[in-house]
Design a protein around this motif. Structure first.
Motif, PDB file in Angstrom:
ATOM      1  N   ASP A 109       0.839  -1.198   0.000  1.00  0.00           N
ATOM      2  CA  ASP A 109       0.000   0.000   0.000  1.00  0.00           C
ATOM      3  C   ASP A 109       0.880   1.256   0.000  1.00  0.00           C
ATOM      4  OD1 ASP A 109      -1.821   2.027   0.412  1.00  0.00           O
ATOM      5  OD2 ASP A 109      -2.549   1.268   2.322  1.00  0.00           O
ATOM      6  N   PRO A 110       0.982   1.957  -1.142  1.00  0.00           N
ATOM      7  CA  PRO A 110       1.807   3.170  -1.183  1.00  0.00           C
ATOM      8  C   PRO A 110       1.382   4.231  -0.176  1.00  0.00           C
ATOM      9  CG  PRO A 110       1.294   2.461  -3.406  1.00  0.00           C
ATOM     10  CD  PRO A 110       0.457   1.627  -2.470  1.00  0.00           C
ATOM     11  N   GLY A 111       0.090   4.367   0.079  1.00  0.00           N
ATOM     12  CA  GLY A 111      -0.382   5.367   1.035  1.00  0.00           C
ATOM     13  C   GLY A 111       0.156   5.114   2.432  1.00  0.00           C
ATOM     14  N   ALA A 112       0.108   3.878   2.877  1.00  0.00           N
ATOM     15  CA  ALA A 112       0.627   3.531   4.201  1.00  0.00           C
ATOM     16  C   ALA A 112       2.138   3.739   4.261  1.00  0.00           C
ATOM     17  CB  ALA A 112       0.275   2.088   4.547  1.00  0.00           C
ATOM     18  N   PHE A 113       2.833   3.371   3.196  1.00  0.00           N
ATOM     19  CA  PHE A 113       4.286   3.511   3.135  1.00  0.00           C
ATOM     20  C   PHE A 113       4.693   4.985   3.186  1.00  0.00           C
ATOM     21  CE2 PHE A 113       8.217   3.838   0.547  1.00  0.00           C
ATOM     22  CZ  PHE A 113       9.059   3.067   1.328  1.00  0.00           C
ATOM     23  N   LEU A 114       4.051   5.818   2.356  1.00  0.00           N
ATOM     24  CA  LEU A 114       4.409   7.232   2.301  1.00  0.00           C
ATOM     25  C   LEU A 114       4.120   7.935   3.626  1.00  0.00           C
ATOM     26  CD1 LEU A 114       3.255   8.215  -1.285  1.00  0.00           C
ATOM     27  CD2 LEU A 114       5.583   7.774  -0.468  1.00  0.00           C
ATOM     28  N   GLY A 115       3.078   7.505   4.317  1.00  0.00           N
ATOM     29  CA  GLY A 115       2.730   8.098   5.593  1.00  0.00           C
ATOM     30  C   GLY A 115       3.781   7.890   6.673  1.00  0.00           C
ATOM     31  N   LEU A 143       7.119   8.155   6.057  1.00  0.00           N
ATOM     32  CA  LEU A 143       8.373   8.806   5.657  1.00  0.00           C
ATOM     33  C   LEU A 143       8.392  10.268   6.098  1.00  0.00           C
ATOM     34  CD1 LEU A 143       8.671   7.325   2.054  1.00  0.00           C
ATOM     35  CD2 LEU A 143       9.752   6.498   4.158  1.00  0.00           C
ATOM     36  N   PRO A 144       9.292  10.630   7.030  1.00  0.00           N
ATOM     37  CA  PRO A 144       9.328  12.007   7.536  1.00  0.00           C
ATOM     38  C   PRO A 144       9.530  13.068   6.444  1.00  0.00           C
ATOM     39  CG  PRO A 144      10.626  10.577   8.945  1.00  0.00           C
ATOM     40  CD  PRO A 144      10.242   9.769   7.734  1.00  0.00           C
ATOM     41  N   PHE A 145      10.372  12.796   5.447  1.00  0.00           N
ATOM     42  CA  PHE A 145      10.609  13.819   4.423  1.00  0.00           C
ATOM     43  C   PHE A 145       9.363  14.061   3.579  1.00  0.00           C
ATOM     44  CE2 PHE A 145      11.472  10.202   1.681  1.00  0.00           C
ATOM     45  CZ  PHE A 145      11.100  10.638   0.409  1.00  0.00           C
ATOM     46  N   VAL A 146       8.538  13.048   3.392  1.00  0.00           N
ATOM     47  CA  VAL A 146       7.285  13.213   2.654  1.00  0.00           C
ATOM     48  C   VAL A 146       6.367  14.166   3.416  1.00  0.00           C
ATOM     49  CG1 VAL A 146       5.197  11.989   1.881  1.00  0.00           C
ATOM     50  CG2 VAL A 146       7.461  11.024   1.416  1.00  0.00           C
ATOM     51  N   LYS A 147       6.301  13.989   4.727  1.00  0.00           N
ATOM     52  CA  LYS A 147       5.503  14.894   5.563  1.00  0.00           C
ATOM     53  C   LYS A 147       6.073  16.306   5.528  1.00  0.00           C
ATOM     54  CE  LYS A 147       4.159  11.221   8.724  1.00  0.00           C
ATOM     55  NZ  LYS A 147       4.330  10.662  10.064  1.00  0.00           N
ATOM     56  N   GLU A 148       7.393  16.430   5.654  1.00  0.00           N
ATOM     57  CA  GLU A 148       8.035  17.751   5.675  1.00  0.00           C
ATOM     58  C   GLU A 148       7.767  18.535   4.389  1.00  0.00           C
ATOM     59  OE1 GLU A 148      10.167  21.012   6.968  1.00  0.00           O
ATOM     60  OE2 GLU A 148       9.544  19.283   8.136  1.00  0.00           O
ATOM     61  N   TYR A 149       7.822  17.873   3.244  1.00  0.00           N
ATOM     62  CA  TYR A 149       7.577  18.541   1.958  1.00  0.00           C
ATOM     63  C   TYR A 149       6.086  18.725   1.669  1.00  0.00           C
ATOM     64  CZ  TYR A 149      12.489  18.013   0.553  1.00  0.00           C
ATOM     65  OH  TYR A 149      13.853  18.092   0.469  1.00  0.00           O
ATOM     66  N   GLY A 150       5.224  18.089   2.455  1.00  0.00           N
ATOM     67  CA  GLY A 150       3.784  18.204   2.222  1.00  0.00           C
ATOM     68  C   GLY A 150       3.296  17.390   1.039  1.00  0.00           C
ATOM     69  N   ILE A 151       4.020  16.332   0.701  1.00  0.00           N
ATOM     70  CA  ILE A 151       3.633  15.474  -0.424  1.00  0.00           C
ATOM     71  C   ILE A 151       2.448  14.616  -0.003  1.00  0.00           C
ATOM     72  CG2 ILE A 151       4.371  13.613  -1.966  1.00  0.00           C
ATOM     73  CD1 ILE A 151       7.252  14.735  -1.667  1.00  0.00           C
ATOM     74  N   LYS A 152       1.420  14.603  -0.818  1.00  0.00           N
ATOM     75  CA  LYS A 152       0.202  13.839  -0.535  1.00  0.00           C
ATOM     76  C   LYS A 152      -0.084  12.878  -1.685  1.00  0.00           C
ATOM     77  CE  LYS A 152      -1.177  16.426   3.035  1.00  0.00           C
ATOM     78  NZ  LYS A 152      -0.630  16.098   4.272  1.00  0.00           N
ATOM     79  N   LEU A 153      -0.554  11.704  -1.338  1.00  0.00           N
ATOM     80  CA  LEU A 153      -0.988  10.727  -2.330  1.00  0.00           C
ATOM     81  C   LEU A 153      -2.361  11.138  -2.848  1.00  0.00           C
ATOM     82  CD1 LEU A 153      -0.386   7.962  -3.699  1.00  0.00           C
ATOM     83  CD2 LEU A 153      -1.654   6.928  -1.819  1.00  0.00           C
ATOM     84  N   VAL A 154      -2.476  11.296  -4.159  1.00  0.00           N
ATOM     85  CA  VAL A 154      -3.746  11.671  -4.784  1.00  0.00           C
ATOM     86  C   VAL A 154      -4.497  10.420  -5.213  1.00  0.00           C
ATOM     87  CG1 VAL A 154      -4.811  12.873  -6.748  1.00  0.00           C
ATOM     88  CG2 VAL A 154      -2.855  13.890  -5.562  1.00  0.00           C
ATOM     89  N   SER A 155      -3.783   9.495  -5.867  1.00  0.00           N
ATOM     90  CA  SER A 155      -4.414   8.249  -6.301  1.00  0.00           C
ATOM     91  C   SER A 155      -3.360   7.170  -6.456  1.00  0.00           C
ATOM     92  CB  SER A 155      -5.173   8.443  -7.621  1.00  0.00           C
ATOM     93  OG  SER A 155      -4.274   8.720  -8.672  1.00  0.00           O
ATOM     94  N   SER A 156      -3.829   5.932  -6.363  1.00  0.00           N
ATOM     95  CA  SER A 156      -2.934   4.787  -6.481  1.00  0.00           C
ATOM     96  C   SER A 156      -3.713   3.599  -7.017  1.00  0.00           C
ATOM     97  CB  SER A 156      -2.350   4.445  -5.109  1.00  0.00           C
ATOM     98  OG  SER A 156      -1.585   3.269  -5.171  1.00  0.00           O
ATOM     99  N   GLN A 157      -3.143   2.963  -7.998  1.00  0.00           N
ATOM    100  CA  GLN A 157      -3.631   1.673  -8.482  1.00  0.00           C
ATOM    101  C   GLN A 157      -2.391   0.887  -8.856  1.00  0.00           C
ATOM    102  OE1 GLN A 157      -6.266   2.497 -11.705  1.00  0.00           O
ATOM    103  NE2 GLN A 157      -4.697   3.244 -13.055  1.00  0.00           N
ATOM    104  N   PRO A 158      -2.461  -0.417  -8.940  1.00  0.00           N
ATOM    105  CA  PRO A 158      -1.255  -1.184  -9.225  1.00  0.00           C
ATOM    106  C   PRO A 158      -0.535  -0.676 -10.483  1.00  0.00           C
ATOM    107  CG  PRO A 158      -2.979  -2.655  -8.523  1.00  0.00           C
ATOM    108  CD  PRO A 158      -3.611  -1.293  -8.687  1.00  0.00           C
ATOM    109  N   GLY A 159       0.694  -0.230 -10.267  1.00  0.00           N
ATOM    110  CA  GLY A 159       1.531   0.244 -11.363  1.00  0.00           C
ATOM    111  C   GLY A 159       1.444   1.723 -11.661  1.00  0.00           C
ATOM    112  N   GLU A 160       0.554   2.455 -10.984  1.00  0.00           N
ATOM    113  CA  GLU A 160       0.406   3.892 -11.237  1.00  0.00           C
ATOM    114  C   GLU A 160       0.100   4.633  -9.937  1.00  0.00           C
ATOM    115  OE1 GLU A 160      -2.502   4.699 -14.242  1.00  0.00           O
ATOM    116  OE2 GLU A 160      -1.520   3.409 -15.695  1.00  0.00           O
TER     117      GLU A 160
END
Length: 142
Positions: free
Chosen positions: A9-15, A17-34
């Motif tokens: 699950d990319p959403g769980a993984f990205l959540g 990562l401290p640098f992802v939070k620091e930059y404010g990167i948010k997952l918009v959508s995810s499906q296998p391979g995209e």
């Protein structure tokens, strides 16, 4: 954010990562391979005259490309970036960046992903970069 319980699950993984939070990167959508992620453009991550440097464009592109590779590995596995190359295709300025990642080659130990990065200005998406990344895929040992 994927509906497939057999893949990571990319959403769980990205959540996690401290640098992802620091930059404010948010997952918009995810499906296998995209995967699609976005990031607000903030002055603290900009250079005069209000441009986002290639290093930040590379970061959001790496997150999108590598997360797309993650979306194809089994649950209980993770990925790590081995290398990436970012090419700037235009100035990166606007309200936010959007990166659309996709898997080019899915392997057991290594995968290759790509991302196209866009800056959003006045609601229009303008290409500003492209990225190619290689991942190392590994089972998480507890």
């Amino acid at each position: 954010m994927t509906d497939d319980p057999s893949t990571a699950d990319p959403g769980a993984f990205l959540g996690q990562l401290p640098f992802v939070k620091e930059y404010g990167i948010k997952l918009v959508s995810s499906q296998p391979g995209e995967v699609v992620v976005e990031m607000p453009v903030e002055p603290r991550f900009s250079t005069p005259p209000a441009n986002v440097p290639a290093s930040i464009v590379g970061t959001i592109g790496d997150v999108a490309a590598v997360s797309s590779c993650l979306s194809k590995v089994p649950r209980g596995w993770a990925v790590a970036t081995l290398d990436f190359t970012v090419k700037m295709t235009g100035p990166a300025s606007g309200e936010k960046l959007i990166a659309r990642g996709r898997v080019l080659q899915n392997g057991r130990t290594n995968s290759v992903g790509a991302a196209d990065i866009y800056c959003v200005r006045d609601g229009a998406e303008i290409p500003c970069g492209t990225l190619l990344a290689t991942t190392r895929n590994f089972e998480i040992k507890r």
